[in-house]
Design a protein around this motif. Sequence first.
Motif, PDB file in Angstrom:
ATOM      1  N   ASN A 419      38.348  50.002  27.469  1.00 29.84           N
ATOM      2  CA  ASN A 419      38.042  48.943  28.432  1.00 29.84           C
ATOM      3  C   ASN A 419      39.315  48.304  28.976  1.00 29.84           C
ATOM      4  O   ASN A 419      40.295  48.102  28.237  1.00 29.84           O
ATOM      5  N   ILE A 420      39.300  47.938  30.256  1.00 29.05           N
ATOM      6  CA  ILE A 420      40.390  47.200  30.888  1.00 29.05           C
ATOM      7  C   ILE A 420      39.992  45.720  30.856  1.00 29.05           C
ATOM      8  O   ILE A 420      38.928  45.345  31.371  1.00 29.05           O
ATOM      9  N   ILE A 421      40.841  44.888  30.271  1.00 25.12           N
ATOM     10  CA  ILE A 421      40.490  43.491  29.979  1.00 25.12           C
ATOM     11  C   ILE A 421      41.342  42.548  30.836  1.00 25.12           C
ATOM     12  O   ILE A 421      42.546  42.751  30.981  1.00 25.12           O
ATOM     13  N   SER A 422      40.699  41.506  31.371  1.00 23.87           N
ATOM     14  CA  SER A 422      41.389  40.444  32.109  1.00 23.87           C
ATOM     15  C   SER A 422      41.278  39.134  31.347  1.00 23.87           C
ATOM     16  O   SER A 422      40.307  38.905  30.612  1.00 23.87           O
ATOM     17  N   GLN A 423      42.248  38.284  31.574  1.00 26.53           N
ATOM     18  CA  GLN A 423      42.184  36.932  31.021  1.00 26.53           C
ATOM     19  C   GLN A 423      41.732  35.979  32.118  1.00 26.53           C
ATOM     20  O   GLN A 423      42.174  36.071  33.262  1.00 26.53           O
ATOM     21  N   VAL A 424      40.845  35.058  31.742  1.00 28.00           N
ATOM     22  CA  VAL A 424      40.308  34.109  32.714  1.00 28.00           C
ATOM     23  C   VAL A 424      40.357  32.709  32.120  1.00 28.00           C
ATOM     24  O   VAL A 424      40.436  32.540  30.904  1.00 28.00           O
ATOM     25  N   PRO A 425      40.318  31.673  32.970  1.00 28.58           N
ATOM     26  CA  PRO A 425      40.257  30.307  32.440  1.00 28.58           C
ATOM     27  C   PRO A 425      39.007  30.105  31.593  1.00 28.58           C
ATOM     28  O   PRO A 425      37.967  30.741  31.822  1.00 28.58           O
ATOM     29  N   VAL A 426      39.069  29.204  30.634  1.00 27.18           N
ATOM     30  CA  VAL A 426      37.936  28.975  29.730  1.00 27.18           C
ATOM     31  C   VAL A 426      36.744  28.377  30.459  1.00 27.18           C
ATOM     32  O   VAL A 426      35.611  28.463  29.964  1.00 27.18           O
ATOM     33  N   ASN A 427      36.968  27.767  31.651  1.00 22.08           N
ATOM     34  CA  ASN A 427      35.815  27.271  32.390  1.00 22.08           C
ATOM     35  C   ASN A 427      35.072  28.395  33.092  1.00 22.08           C
ATOM     36  O   ASN A 427      33.956  28.209  33.587  1.00 22.08           O
ATOM     37  N   VAL A 428      35.695  29.597  33.178  1.00 19.91           N
ATOM     38  CA  VAL A 428      35.021  30.779  33.695  1.00 19.91           C
ATOM     39  C   VAL A 428      34.317  31.521  32.573  1.00 19.91           C
ATOM     40  O   VAL A 428      33.172  31.955  32.709  1.00 19.91           O
ATOM     41  N   ASP A 429      34.994  31.669  31.451  1.00 19.39           N
ATOM     42  CA  ASP A 429      34.413  32.301  30.260  1.00 19.39           C
ATOM     43  C   ASP A 429      35.001  31.607  29.046  1.00 19.39           C
ATOM     44  O   ASP A 429      36.220  31.519  28.906  1.00 19.39           O
ATOM     45  N   SER A 430      34.172  31.119  28.159  1.00 17.36           N
ATOM     46  CA  SER A 430      34.637  30.312  27.037  1.00 17.36           C
ATOM     47  C   SER A 430      35.577  31.072  26.125  1.00 17.36           C
ATOM     48  O   SER A 430      36.394  30.474  25.423  1.00 17.36           O
ATOM     49  N   THR A 431      35.470  32.412  26.099  1.00 19.05           N
ATOM     50  CA  THR A 431      36.362  33.189  25.242  1.00 19.05           C
ATOM     51  C   THR A 431      37.735  33.378  25.861  1.00 19.05           C
ATOM     52  O   THR A 431      38.683  33.714  25.163  1.00 19.05           O
ATOM     53  N   GLY A 432      37.832  33.209  27.180  1.00 24.82           N
ATOM     54  CA  GLY A 432      39.109  33.406  27.857  1.00 24.82           C
ATOM     55  C   GLY A 432      39.349  34.839  28.276  1.00 24.82           C
ATOM     56  O   GLY A 432      40.382  35.118  28.891  1.00 24.82           O
ATOM     57  N   TYR A 433      38.412  35.779  28.013  1.00 27.83           N
ATOM     58  CA  TYR A 433      38.606  37.187  28.335  1.00 27.83           C
ATOM     59  C   TYR A 433      37.309  37.757  28.887  1.00 27.83           C
ATOM     60  O   TYR A 433      36.205  37.328  28.528  1.00 27.83           O
ATOM     61  N   THR A 434      37.455  38.775  29.770  1.00 23.16           N
ATOM     62  CA  THR A 434      36.288  39.480  30.298  1.00 23.16           C
ATOM     63  C   THR A 434      36.734  40.846  30.792  1.00 23.16           C
ATOM     64  O   THR A 434      37.936  41.151  30.821  1.00 23.16           O
ATOM     65  N   LEU A 435      35.750  41.692  31.198  1.00 29.03           N
ATOM     66  CA  LEU A 435      36.080  43.003  31.760  1.00 29.03           C
ATOM     67  C   LEU A 435      36.669  42.819  33.147  1.00 29.03           C
ATOM     68  O   LEU A 435      36.188  42.011  33.947  1.00 29.03           O
TER      69      LEU A 435
END
Length: 927
Positions: A419-435
Amino acid sequence: MAVNNNNFNISDVSISNTFESWRVKTNDEIIDKLNLLKLYDVQITSATGGGITTDVAVAGGKLNIALNPIIQKGVTFLNVDVGFSGGINISSNILNLNRNATPAESMSTIAGFVIGSSTGGFTADGGYAEAGQTFSLNGFTGPYWLNQNNFWFTEQNLRFDSWTGTQFKFGSSGSNNLLDICGPGQGYTTDAGMSYATGGVEKGIRENSLRVYNYKRDPVMSILDDGTMEINSGVNRKRITQANHGLTFGHVVRFDGTNYVKAFAGATTGDGSDYDPKNAEVVGIVSRLMGLTHGGGAHGNTFDVTFNGEVRGDFSNVVGGSQLTAGCIYYLSTTGEGLLTNQPPASVGLSYDKVVNRPVLYALGVTSGLILPYRGQLIKPDSATIATYTATGGVLGTADIYHTSRIAITNTHGFTSGNIISQVPVNVDSTGYTLASTTAVESTDLARSVIGIATTEDTAANTINLVTSGLITGHDNISFSATVGNFSPGPHILGGSSRGGLSADNENYGDGYYKPICTIIDSATAVVHIGGVQAARPDNGGGNAAASNTSFGGGGGGLNHLINGGFYYWRRGLATSSAHTGTADAYFADRWKRSAGHGVSGMGQYTPGGGGTGASYDFSIQRQTFSSGQSNVPGTPKYYADIKGTFATGATGSTYGYYSRVEQRIEGSDIFADSSGGRVMTLSLYNKSTVAGGTVGVSFIRCPDGSTETKTNIGEISPTTSWKRYVNSFVAPTGATSTSANAYSAIALYTTDMDRYGAGNTGHAGTLSLAQVKLEEGSGSFSYPEIDKQQELFKCERYYQTSYAVDKYPASNTMVNTITPNMSSVDFMTPPNGRYVYRFPVKMRATPTVNVWSPSGQTAGAFNKTAKRDLRNAAGGSGLLGGRRASKPNKTALISSNVELGVEIHIVTGFAPLDVISFHYEANSEL
């Protein structure tokens, strides 16, 4: 009987004697004897009477006899006491007591006294002395004290028997001009903890020693019976009084700011949870305890710490019950506080998360060691540095998870290998990571903020490893042939049929954003090289390359939009050697400004320096230097900034509307904004404070006209007293159209912020420390590489530059000697009109304000190298062509600029054509 001398005895008469017998007695005896009586003169044979003065009084018949003031004759008093009610003055002579020499000495300028016998006498000018000498002590066998040329001489021993010691006083005034010296058996009842050294352990002051004290009886030094000299404080040891210290001989100690406590090199709880490497900062070894036995003292509260040099005693209590082994190095223990071990800590087999390898003592013998001035080295266990892989059929991987090429993240989403993983702000995803995703309907940030490819998973810990760069091998448990559609070796980009996938990098790459990820070598091997996101493939012929976004690696690690974010350059010289406490707005480190003023409540607008009354400033700025080898802040920075910006409250609400901030301004009020809105940015920095618990506001500022600001609050920092990292990803606010060449955007850190914290409150009351500040595009920041100092200097010089070396500041003296400047200054040959145009090495942002100095430090001046003196002192001499050097009162050199490219210097006085002139300049075009 006829009277013939004055001794004739006249007999008595009686009442029966006749008148005739009375007449005869009177005439023949009484009158004759009276005629024989007479007052005689005293005859003195010597000119001075041999030391006697006589006086015959005619009237009254008295004879006066007295001693002369000067007696030039030997006088011997036998078997009687001689008393003096006044002083005894011996001028240019020697007092001899019980001495058998003849009085033939030549005394010259010598004075003194001699007690005892002599075999041949004393001479000062010849005699036993060799020819040409003027002083000799030959012949004396008894004690003597002699004074010559302000020195006293003796060949005898001295003994001082005062029970409490002997005081020596220097000078006639003052209270601190005494030295008190005590020998064995002296000072016993007043010294703290006087005792013998028993069993090789120093438990107090050795009785058999000489000790020197000052006038307050503080110990200064000791000379031990084995010839060792110990200085108690200020050189290699210090005497400490500290209640309930719990220390014994040999304990290794550090200073915690208040007390001396046991140092240790590892976490005593065994899990590393409470360990801080500063606990291994050794200052010395406890070398003596006072007050344990015998007379007075501090009852065990006093001890000596030896900072360097040799320590002697029984170390068995701190090395596990045995004596030292000569030639062995002993280290600070990782298992017991204040203890020593001959086994150096290493990474293999450690159970803590980190320990410190700190050599402390080199054993010179079984009871003697030399303190080592080495610094400690932080060590991490093998169990923490080797990532755990679960690939079947292969050996474990050897990737260092502390290296930025691999990281481990929580696997809440159930990411799988490939999987290719991106980091996102916690207000977008609480874990801070998504595909990651490239499709236009997804957030553009999911393409821009790629951080890596998922590899092996630790299901027990619920984590998965990401490769952010470098090589993927078969141990990483990825099958590209299974995860990539139409698999083939070669370059691959973010894409595929689903989020988090890969597709081959070819002309028909598909819709969405173009994001290079890796080059696949075979089904299990690839090289990861995550590239920048673009709107189209650069070579697809579509002409869209120019529309691409700024190229940054996903998740940060790209260009830092802040210049001198590591606070390396401070070329103005402000706050470099001492704190600057001025309250005016000021640039300190290059590109960094401290601003303060008064704002309009609730409107997010501020006018620098605006109104407000009743509050007093508490401001300071100072450059601080990191210790060599520190590991709390990465990237090996050299400096950090200490900032204090608070207001003391007067009347209620007196600080209402005040603010203080540290900021860096970036050209343009529409930067980081485009047609699709504000870009995702990441601010990261390291911070600490002298006060924990305060709040520092983080804001983004737009200023389109160079004066009117709009502030957007984007976060808050809560510093602690130790260095910690702050990372904040945010969407840049909407851009504002620039209406001035001085338009700017800024990152600002508010230590006082009325709009955010309310009237009368300050955000942070302590001194805030800042280091390694970065502003990057994308959501994430992982690396702090060392800066290219030359490139960073070029960037700084667009806004501020000088001709001085980076460690010299405006108005510095840069002369090699009184007639020669060093090579840092600008040199030119003077034309007839005295004007010279100097072109800047870096084009400046705008026409700068400029100043000029002579290399000697003279303001508004320059140096005439041909005349070998400052311009002000060179007027009137002859030039190379024979002309006289110009002379104009109160003017030497003028400097001006009307373009961004250079500056003109006008030499007014002290020059002639072809003279070589040296000068320094400062040019400032900051926002």
